[in-house]
Design a protein around this motif. Structure first.
Motif, PDB file in Angstrom:
ATOM      1  N   PHE A   1       0.799  -1.223   0.000  1.00 41.98           N
ATOM      2  CA  PHE A   1       0.000   0.000   0.000  1.00 41.98           C
ATOM      3  C   PHE A   1       0.837   1.281   0.000  1.00 41.98           C
ATOM      4  CE2 PHE A   1      -3.450  -2.711   1.894  1.00 41.98           C
ATOM      5  CZ  PHE A   1      -4.377  -2.505   0.883  1.00 41.98           C
ATOM      6  N   ASN A   2       2.021   1.222   0.566  1.00 39.51           N
ATOM      7  CA  ASN A   2       2.796   2.456   0.728  1.00 39.51           C
ATOM      8  C   ASN A   2       4.294   2.189   0.587  1.00 39.51           C
ATOM      9  OD1 ASN A   2       2.865   5.235   1.152  1.00 39.51           O
ATOM     10  ND2 ASN A   2       3.097   5.032   3.364  1.00 39.51           N
ATOM     11  N   PRO A   3       4.735   1.731  -0.582  1.00 38.17           N
ATOM     12  CA  PRO A   3       6.157   1.391  -0.757  1.00 38.17           C
ATOM     13  C   PRO A   3       7.038   2.630  -0.856  1.00 38.17           C
ATOM     14  CG  PRO A   3       5.005   1.192  -2.833  1.00 38.17           C
ATOM     15  CD  PRO A   3       3.953   1.508  -1.810  1.00 38.17           C
ATOM     16  N   ASN A   4       8.321   2.427  -0.671  1.00 37.77           N
ATOM     17  CA  ASN A   4       9.298   3.511  -0.813  1.00 37.77           C
ATOM     18  C   ASN A   4      10.450   3.002  -1.672  1.00 37.77           C
ATOM     19  OD1 ASN A   4      10.434   6.036  -0.466  1.00 37.77           O
ATOM     20  ND2 ASN A   4      11.374   5.542   1.500  1.00 37.77           N
ATOM     21  N   SER A   5      10.082   2.419  -2.804  1.00 36.13           N
ATOM     22  CA  SER A   5      11.075   1.756  -3.659  1.00 36.13           C
ATOM     23  C   SER A   5      12.112   2.722  -4.218  1.00 36.13           C
ATOM     24  CB  SER A   5      10.369   1.029  -4.805  1.00 36.13           C
ATOM     25  OG  SER A   5       9.467   1.907  -5.465  1.00 36.13           O
ATOM     26  N   ASP A   6      11.718   3.976  -4.450  1.00 35.89           N
ATOM     27  CA  ASP A   6      12.678   4.933  -5.006  1.00 35.89           C
ATOM     28  C   ASP A   6      13.427   5.704  -3.920  1.00 35.89           C
ATOM     29  OD1 ASP A   6      10.674   6.515  -4.023  1.00 35.89           O
ATOM     30  OD2 ASP A   6      10.150   7.462  -5.944  1.00 35.89           O
ATOM     31  N   GLY A   7      13.051   5.472  -2.658  1.00 32.13           N
ATOM     32  CA  GLY A   7      13.738   6.132  -1.547  1.00 32.13           C
ATOM     33  C   GLY A   7      13.416   7.604  -1.391  1.00 32.13           C
ATOM     34  N   LYS A   8      12.424   8.107  -2.120  1.00 27.04           N
ATOM     35  CA  LYS A   8      12.118   9.539  -2.079  1.00 27.04           C
ATOM     36  C   LYS A   8      11.016   9.880  -1.072  1.00 27.04           C
ATOM     37  CE  LYS A   8      13.549  10.405  -6.881  1.00 27.04           C
ATOM     38  NZ  LYS A   8      13.134  10.888  -8.208  1.00 27.04           N
TER      39      LYS A   8
ATOM     40  N   LYS B   1       9.417   1.327  10.187  1.00 26.88           N
ATOM     41  CA  LYS B   1       9.625   2.519   9.362  1.00 26.88           C
ATOM     42  C   LYS B   1       8.274   3.184   9.136  1.00 26.88           C
ATOM     43  CE  LYS B   1      13.658   0.719   6.869  1.00 26.88           C
ATOM     44  NZ  LYS B   1      14.191   0.299   5.544  1.00 26.88           N
ATOM     45  N   PHE B   2       8.129   4.390   9.669  1.00 25.03           N
ATOM     46  CA  PHE B   2       6.902   5.155   9.454  1.00 25.03           C
ATOM     47  C   PHE B   2       7.068   6.061   8.244  1.00 25.03           C
ATOM     48  CE2 PHE B   2       6.504   4.399  14.122  1.00 25.03           C
ATOM     49  CZ  PHE B   2       5.281   3.728  14.093  1.00 25.03           C
ATOM     50  N   ARG B   3       6.079   6.033   7.335  1.00 22.92           N
ATOM     51  CA  ARG B   3       6.124   6.840   6.112  1.00 22.92           C
ATOM     52  C   ARG B   3       4.857   7.677   5.971  1.00 22.92           C
ATOM     53  NH1 ARG B   3       7.493   1.457   2.628  1.00 22.92           N
ATOM     54  NH2 ARG B   3       9.650   1.178   3.334  1.00 22.92           N
ATOM     55  N   ILE B   4       4.977   8.763   5.237  1.00 26.27           N
ATOM     56  CA  ILE B   4       3.792   9.537   4.883  1.00 26.27           C
ATOM     57  C   ILE B   4       2.864   8.624   4.099  1.00 26.27           C
ATOM     58  CG2 ILE B   4       2.913  11.461   3.505  1.00 26.27           C
ATOM     59  CD1 ILE B   4       5.440  12.985   4.125  1.00 26.27           C
ATOM     60  N   GLY B   5       1.595   8.597   4.496  1.00 23.23           N
ATOM     61  CA  GLY B   5       0.617   7.737   3.843  1.00 23.23           C
ATOM     62  C   GLY B   5       0.347   6.442   4.573  1.00 23.23           C
ATOM     63  N   ASP B   6       1.127   6.142   5.618  1.00 22.93           N
ATOM     64  CA  ASP B   6       0.924   4.902   6.376  1.00 22.93           C
ATOM     65  C   ASP B   6      -0.383   4.943   7.170  1.00 22.93           C
ATOM     66  OD1 ASP B   6       3.139   3.561   5.543  1.00 22.93           O
ATOM     67  OD2 ASP B   6       4.331   3.901   7.354  1.00 22.93           O
ATOM     68  N   LYS B   7      -1.016   3.796   7.269  1.00 27.59           N
ATOM     69  CA  LYS B   7      -2.187   3.610   8.122  1.00 27.59           C
ATOM     70  C   LYS B   7      -1.684   3.197   9.499  1.00 27.59           C
ATOM     71  CE  LYS B   7      -6.328   0.611   8.180  1.00 27.59           C
ATOM     72  NZ  LYS B   7      -6.982  -0.478   7.405  1.00 27.59           N
ATOM     73  N   VAL B   8      -2.055   3.952  10.538  1.00 28.07           N
ATOM     74  CA  VAL B   8      -1.519   3.696  11.877  1.00 28.07           C
ATOM     75  C   VAL B   8      -2.648   3.581  12.904  1.00 28.07           C
ATOM     76  CG1 VAL B   8       0.729   4.760  11.460  1.00 28.07           C
ATOM     77  CG2 VAL B   8      -1.167   6.164  12.292  1.00 28.07           C
ATOM     78  N   LEU B   9      -2.287   2.983  14.034  1.00 25.93           N
ATOM     79  CA  LEU B   9      -3.237   2.711  15.106  1.00 25.93           C
ATOM     80  C   LEU B   9      -2.760   3.383  16.384  1.00 25.93           C
ATOM     81  CD1 LEU B   9      -5.727   0.736  15.864  1.00 25.93           C
ATOM     82  CD2 LEU B   9      -3.942  -0.768  16.738  1.00 25.93           C
ATOM     83  N   GLN B  10      -3.655   4.097  17.064  1.00 29.55           N
ATOM     84  CA  GLN B  10      -3.342   4.711  18.350  1.00 29.55           C
ATOM     85  C   GLN B  10      -3.419   3.656  19.449  1.00 29.55           C
ATOM     86  OE1 GLN B  10      -2.367   7.782  18.991  1.00 29.55           O
ATOM     87  NE2 GLN B  10      -2.559   7.881  21.208  1.00 29.55           N
ATOM     88  N   LEU B  11      -2.416   3.632  20.340  1.00 30.92           N
ATOM     89  CA  LEU B  11      -2.324   2.579  21.347  1.00 30.92           C
ATOM     90  C   LEU B  11      -2.691   3.041  22.751  1.00 30.92           C
ATOM     91  CD1 LEU B  11       1.013   0.935  20.170  1.00 30.92           C
ATOM     92  CD2 LEU B  11      -1.309   0.131  19.747  1.00 30.92           C
ATOM     93  N   VAL B  12      -2.757   4.349  22.984  1.00 31.43           N
ATOM     94  CA  VAL B  12      -3.097   4.861  24.320  1.00 31.43           C
ATOM     95  C   VAL B  12      -4.120   5.980  24.191  1.00 31.43           C
ATOM     96  CG1 VAL B  12      -0.858   4.290  25.315  1.00 31.43           C
ATOM     97  CG2 VAL B  12      -1.196   6.535  24.291  1.00 31.43           C
ATOM     98  N   ASN B  13      -4.876   6.204  25.252  1.00 27.72           N
ATOM     99  CA  ASN B  13      -5.855   7.294  25.262  1.00 27.72           C
ATOM    100  C   ASN B  13      -5.151   8.639  25.379  1.00 27.72           C
ATOM    101  OD1 ASN B  13      -8.162   5.649  25.138  1.00 27.72           O
ATOM    102  ND2 ASN B  13      -8.117   5.305  27.338  1.00 27.72           N
ATOM    103  N   GLN B  14      -5.562   9.580  24.529  1.00 28.38           N
ATOM    104  CA  GLN B  14      -5.072  10.965  24.594  1.00 28.38           C
ATOM    105  C   GLN B  14      -6.274  11.894  24.433  1.00 28.38           C
ATOM    106  OE1 GLN B  14      -2.235  12.002  25.402  1.00 28.38           O
ATOM    107  NE2 GLN B  14      -0.605  10.649  24.743  1.00 28.38           N
TER     108      GLN B  14
END
Length: 795
Positions: A601-608, A618-631
């Motif tokens: 879904f969110n490769p970085n094959s060109d390294g850009k 490795k966190f990238r722009i466009g990654d789907k992420v999950l919150q683990l604690v209440n804020q």
């Protein structure tokens, strides 16, 4: 070995950099992580630069003062060479004149040159270390007032005490970060408290468990059957069983047996049952545990169960609402509502709406597709119609509360409520004004204003949170709990919805007819068959909305990859496709699948593409992420899913820190590197974390290596997350095992008993352990037939 010897030892063994502090680049007041620049005066490292950037955990250092940092140089990928400090100390003056000059500096209020001279004349050139070791020695200084002496000591302690504590803690094996946590809790009393009872660390400092404290205790000579060690073992076992297995209490005999095993396995020494039982009595006397009817509770959970019972009784004792509206008025309003919404409620749905409006409390339950959401919408609309109140929040004045409250345990569940009702909905934590960091024994008083509250996904609400919610409700409010008892129980202790339903103390309407996807949903059919423990004959046969791909455990990653690639080709995004798995480790675990799915879904094959490495992730722009604690202050909660929309490297912002910005449905939250343990990838997530959500496509691997987790309610919960398409993959035998296997990890709770017993046992203040019949017999298998813990206790 004293502190001074320790410092000399470090200087001999470790690389060090000594220099004058020039500027603080960054300082975090919460965890004391700092980045500073110094002018190097002396070092034993091969790097001989005149200036150095120092990173580490220490208080805000004063400019122009000289410090010695012990550690090593490391090359940062963007900031270059930095000295990572593990220990440090302030360079103290070595001569009498140097001490006089230091004490008469602006750092010490009320100390002039003459006073400093008197101090040095009396205490010598070791005045500073003598004062830190024995503050009362300042009483011997002529003409030194008590307040000035106190300020002098506190200032010295602020600048030198932490350094001494850090060095001493490192001797005990604590790293700089955890040492800072310890110091922030105990301050100048750190070493005294630790050396007196190292097991207090378990209670007071996050991140320190029994094993670490027990190692420290052993180092300090606290071993075997020492009372503090036994007490800590009892609390540890009790808390772990509640957290890990969701219990509210532990049987007394089981607690004693587990504590004995824990203490004896860690140290090759026999611990008599008498000694453990004696400390259990003391723990109860100290109100750190509660023992009732052969059961041992953490006080927070014991009183939460009692609070749930008393508050349900309080609300249920309100007048009946049945006579509030004539039957004809109710039916007329219901008919007009059906016409306006374009729906026709079935008999059970009409019954649910009427029961909700004519009782102080009601439970609405049912499986997927049974129309719970439709009923909630009807309750809200009809309540407003019959009570003549507006459903437009903007028509209410600021001081006038909106009468209808909608809440759920997760942000995603609350969002679904808001979408279906077109009314504001929020998490229970936010409704209560909680930060998510409250202690379980917190007794903060909170008050909610409203006339009607609907709480969805009630199966996810644990004992403590249910108590906090119920006690905050006013007397005259109508309460509706909505949930599916066949789903997984709450992550936290208890099984509140299940116990309340079983007690039948609250009017309940169960929806059984399936309405959703009337054209025929094999997913809904499958869910209801699983609920009954039936293995469908067509499990392996492809259906229009579900399929089963047979494969071995070693093939799961490849199969998931092919299915997701195909879905992406058809235009589905990471938001549409959710892979669910019950375990994190292994080739078919959540961690490995997330790596594979990120590359799809969110490769970085060109390294850009911008990315930040955090541990193995490795966190990238466009990654789907999950919150683990209440804020709550950020309006994000444990289980919320978002997308990384921006990454700022330290050189690109004024904070000089790497930052990740995540959008949670429009709510943007910024994370620094120190905060990245609060999020993880969500391309694949656990079934527990998916509760309260629905996804167009769900991919569910089911294999025998998941055996420990395979249970009917787990599969049921996973399957009911799918709205359109379900792809099962794995081993048919494993799927059948899961369906046949009901939850054998029965939670130990007493809420049902308390709800159905009007003559609840009240605490008398006397130890229930002192009664012989309180004890269960210890398991004869350990070679002590017909012996109870009472037999080991002092009469």
């Amino acid at each position: 070995m004293d502190v001074q010897d320790s410092m000399e030892l470090f200087s001999d063994q470790e690389k060090y950099v000594k220099g004058r502090h020039l500027v603080t680049i960054f300082h975090n007041e919460q965890n004391l992580y700092s980045v500073i620049r110094i002018r190097v005066d002396e070092t034993n490292d091969e790097n001989k630069d005149k200036e150095a950037v120092i990173t580490g955990y220490f208080p805000k250092l004063h400019e122009q003062e000289t410090y010695i940092f012990y550690g090593e140089y490391k090359e940062h990928p963007r900031f270059g060479l930095q000295f990572n400090a593990k220990h440090f100390k302030k360079e103290m003056p070595q001569t009498k004149q140097g001490v006089i000059t230091y004490l008469s500096s602006d750092l010490f209020k009320g100390i002039g040159t003459k006073t400093a001279e008197r101090i040095v004349e009396t205490l010598g050139e070791n005045a500073i270390s003598n004062i830190l070791a024995q503050p009362s020695i300042l009483d011997t200084i002529p003409k030194l007032g008590a307040e000035t002496a106190k300020q002098l000591y506190e200032t010295l302690l602020e600048h030198q005490g932490l350094e001494n504590v850090m060095i001493a803690l490192s001797e005990y094996g604590f790293g700089p970060q955890i040492s800072m946590k310890i110091y922030q809790v105990y301050k100048e009393d750190t070493l005294n408290i630790i050396e007196k009872n190292p097991y207090k660390l378990i209670e007071d400092v996050e991140g320190i468990g029994f094993g670490r404290a027990d190692e420290l205790g052993s180092h300090l000579g606290i071993t075997g059957n020492h009372p503090d060690r036994i007490k800590a073992g009892c609390i540890y076992i009790l808390e772990q069983e509640c957290i890990r297995n969701g219990h509210v209490y532990l049987d007394l005999a089981e607690l004693l047996d587990q504590v004995k095993t824990l203490l004896e396995e860690r140290q090759a020494v026999e611990i008599p049952f008498q000694d453990i039982a004696n400390e259990v009595v003391k723990l109860e006397e100290e109100s750190k545990i509660i023992v009732e009817d052969k059961r041992v509770y953490m006080p927070s959970l014991y009183f939460s169960e009692k609070g749930i019972v008393s508050n349900i009784k309080r609300i249920m004792e309100q007048k009946e609402y049945e006579d509030q509206f004539p039957e004809s008025e109710f039916l007329l309003a219901l008919g007009e509502l059906e016409e306006r919404l374009g729906v026709e409620y079935a008999g059970s749905q009409r019954e649910a709406i009427k029961t909700a409006l004519t009782n102080p409390m009601m439970i609405l339950t049912g499986g997927p597709g049974t129309g719970k959401t439709t009923v909630i919408k009807g309750i809200v609309e009809l309540y407003a119609e019959l009570h003549g109140c507006s459903l437009d929040p903007t028509t209410y004045k600021k001081e006038e509360p909106f009468p209808i409250l909608l809440a759920a345990p997760t942000g995603r569940a609350a969002k679904r409520m808001a979408e279906s009702t077109e009314l504001p909905a929020m998490t229970i934590h936010r409704l209560l004004g909680m930060t998510g960091q409250e202690q379980l024994d917190s007794d903060d008083e909170r008050q909610i204003e409203g006339k009607l509250i609907i709480v969805d996904e009630m199966s996810m609400v644990d004992t403590w949170l249910a108590h906090q919610l119920l006690k905050a409700l006013p007397d005259e409010i109508q309460v509706i709990f909505v949930g599916d008892e066949d789903q997984l129980p709450s992550v936290g202790p208890g099984q509140v919805l299940k116990d309340i339903l079983r007690s039948q103390v609250i009017p309940t309407v169960q929806l059984t007819d399936i309405y959703r996807q009337k054209e025929g949903s094999s997913i809904i059919d499958l869910a209801h068959e699983i609920k009954k423990g039936i293995i469908p004959d067509n499990l392996l046969q492809p259906q229009k909305d579900r399929t089963f791909i047979r494969c071995q455990s070693s093939q799961i990653a490849e199969v998931v990859e092919k299915v997701v690639v195909n879905a992406k080709k058809k235009g589905y995004s990471a938001k549409d496709v959710q892979v669910l798995a019950p375990m994190y480790r292994g080739p078919a675990g959540i961690d490995n699948l997330n790596v594979i799915l990120q590359e799809i879904f969110n490769p970085n094959s060109d390294g850009k593409r911008k990315e930040i490495q955090f541990g193995d992730v490795k966190f990238r722009i466009g990654d789907k992420v999950l919150q683990l604690v209440n804020q709550p202050e950020q309006n994000v909660f444990n289980g919320d899913m978002g997308e990384i929309i921006s990454i700022l490297y330290a050189k690109e912002n004024t904070e000089k820190q790497d930052m990740i910005i995540v959008s949670f449905e429009g709510t943007e939250v910024t994370y620094t590197r120190a905060d990245l343990n609060q999020i993880t990838h969500a391309f694949c997530c656990s079934i527990h974390k998916s509760q309260g959500s629905e996804f167009p496509i769900v991919i569910l691997p089911v294999i025998r290596s998941y055996y420990r987790m395979l249970r009917r309610n787990l599969l049921y919960t996973a399957i009911t997350r799918s709205k359109q398409s379900l792809i099962l993959c794995g081993e048919e035998s494993a799927f059948k095992i899961g369906i046949e296997r009901k939850d054998d990890l029965q939670r130990k709770t007493t809420l049902y008993e308390k709800l159905t017993d009007n003559q609840q046992v009240e605490k008398t203040g006397e130890s229930t352990i002192l009664s012989e019949e309180t004890f269960l017999l210890i398991d004869p298998m350990i070679g002590m037939e017909n012996v109870s813990p009472y037999d080991f206790m002092d009469k």
